[in-house]
Design a protein around this motif. Structure first.
Motif, short mmCIF file in Angstrom:
data_model
loop_
_atom_site.label_atom_id
_atom_site.label_comp_id
_atom_site.label_asym_id
_atom_site.label_seq_id
_atom_site.Cartn_x
_atom_site.Cartn_y
_atom_site.Cartn_z
N HIS A 5 0.67 -1.12 -0.02
CA HIS A 5 -0.02 0.07 -0.06
C HIS A 5 0.81 1.27 -0.12
O HIS A 5 1.79 0.85 0.23
N TYR A 48 -8.45 4.48 -1.27
CA TYR A 48 -8.72 2.78 -1.85
C TYR A 48 -7.47 2.07 -1.86
O TYR A 48 -7.18 0.90 -1.76
N LYS A 50 -5.03 2.54 0.16
CA LYS A 50 -4.78 2.51 1.44
C LYS A 50 -3.39 3.34 1.91
O LYS A 50 -2.54 3.15 2.56
N HIS A 77 -11.32 10.33 5.37
CA HIS A 77 -10.76 9.03 5.16
C HIS A 77 -9.71 8.44 6.28
O HIS A 77 -9.36 7.34 6.17
N PRO A 332 -15.95 3.30 2.66
CA PRO A 332 -14.47 3.03 1.62
C PRO A 332 -15.31 3.22 0.29
O PRO A 332 -16.15 3.10 -0.37
#
Length: 346
Positions: A5, A48, A50, A77, A332
């Motif tokens: 990520h 998305y 991460k 987020h 998400p």
């Protein structure tokens, strides 16, 4: 533990800048701001993937009319929100608005004491802005001073660093290299300033002395660049690049960037790495320095790898924000980005 990520993404909401520093290749004087709904979709896509930290840069990001909405979307987020600015547009009202948006880290680079034809980012002009920040900012502030690259009076960096420390800010030092990307060793005068400034301020993992020592001496570094994987640079057109000095590679739209792209670039050896001056990429990549060797592969995007890192600043600032406000629970984002134009409230 996972390497699959993004740790840090730099994203550009506007390429235009209100200044024209001679050493900078990251601005123009005409580009419009990226539409806010498009910025929201890009932030959602980073979530998305991460992403842990999103730093807004430019151009001059405070010229974007909805900069607070962009910051709020990052915080929505649960990602850490940072901003790099020249400081000219900071006012008490703007600082309060940044507080309310949830900004957690801000950096200003100050190049000299008095403005000249190389840079207008001067302590004389910005000192009042620093006082505003010291009095009002709820976010962490780092002041970056520079030597090399045409800066006439390297001793100015000492004055700037002392002022930053006196105001309670974190401080860092950048080494500027020329437009050919050559790694020039510091001269005797610059070397003395560099040694003196190293005694100031705070210390953290992000002060990569072995990188900076080699840069100061004009020597290459042996490391594994994870740009395109653990670090992303997203330009105003929404394309993913290795960094600000390697724009064009890989050049994939963020909305199409996947975990497979992250894995490929994580294992891809970058030929520009030994002479790289981009401190943020080095700092992020060193987290994985001990694992997973890389190999050179043919570029699937054509054109090969660029050898020179371009003009840049080897800067080693602290990225420790103050304790984060708890963000609202965020649904998400969809794999296609999503998010629309509505910005949720904190």
């Amino acid at each position: 533990m996972s390497t699959k990520h993004v740790l840090l993404a730099h994203i550009v909401p506007i390429r235009r800048c209100n200044l024209a520093c001679a050493y900078c290749n990251e601005y123009d004087d005409f580009s419009p701001p990226v539409p806010t709904d498009e910025m929201v979709r890009r932030i959602d896509r980073l979530a998305y993937l991460k992403t842990a930290i999103v730093t807004i840069s430019g151009g001059e990001p405070l010229m974007h009319p909805d900069i607070e909405a962009i910051i709020r979307r990052i915080r929505h987020h649960g990602m850490i929100a940072g901003l790099i600015t020249n400081g000219y547009l900071l006012t008490p009202k703007k600082i309060v608005a940044l507080n309310e948006a949830g900004l957690e880290h801000l950096q200003i680079s100050i190049d000299n004491i008095e403005p000249d034809d190389v840079s207008k980012k001067s302590l004389k002009v910005l000192d009042k802005k620093l006082q505003y920040l010291a009095a009002l900012a709820d976010f962490a502030v780092n002041i970056n001073s520079v030597i090399g690259g045409g800066i006439r009076n390297p001793e100015d960096a000492e004055v700037i660093t002392r002022r930053a420390v006196d105001l309670g800010f974190a401080s860092s030092l950048g080494i500027i290299h020329d437009g050919t990307g050559s790694v020039k060793p510091l001269n005797r005068r610059e070397e003395r300033v560099y040694r003196e400034i190293k005694t100031y301020g705070k210390h953290s993992y992000s002060r990569l002395h072995w990188f900076q020592e080699n840069l100061a001496r004009g020597k290459p570094n042996d490391w594994r660049c994870r740009a395109g994987a653990r670090y992303l640079y997203i330009c105003e057109d929404g394309l993913v690049h290795y960094c600000s000095q390697q724009r064009g590679y890989p050049g994939i739209p963020l909305e199409q960037y996947t975990f497979a792209d992250i894995e490929r670039e994580y294992f891809t050896k970058k030929t520009c790495a030994p002479h790289c001056t981009v401190g943020c990429v080095q700092k992020i990549s060193v987290i994985d320095h001990w694992r997973d060797p890389q190999e050179e592969i043919a570029s699937p995007f054509g054109g090969g790898r660029r050898e020179a890192p371009g003009e840049g600043v080897g800067s080693f600032q602290i990225l420790y924000p103050r304790p984060a406000r708890q963000p609202a629970a965020a649904a998400p984002p969809s794999p296609s980005g999503g998010g629309g134009s509505q910005t949720p409230k904190m």
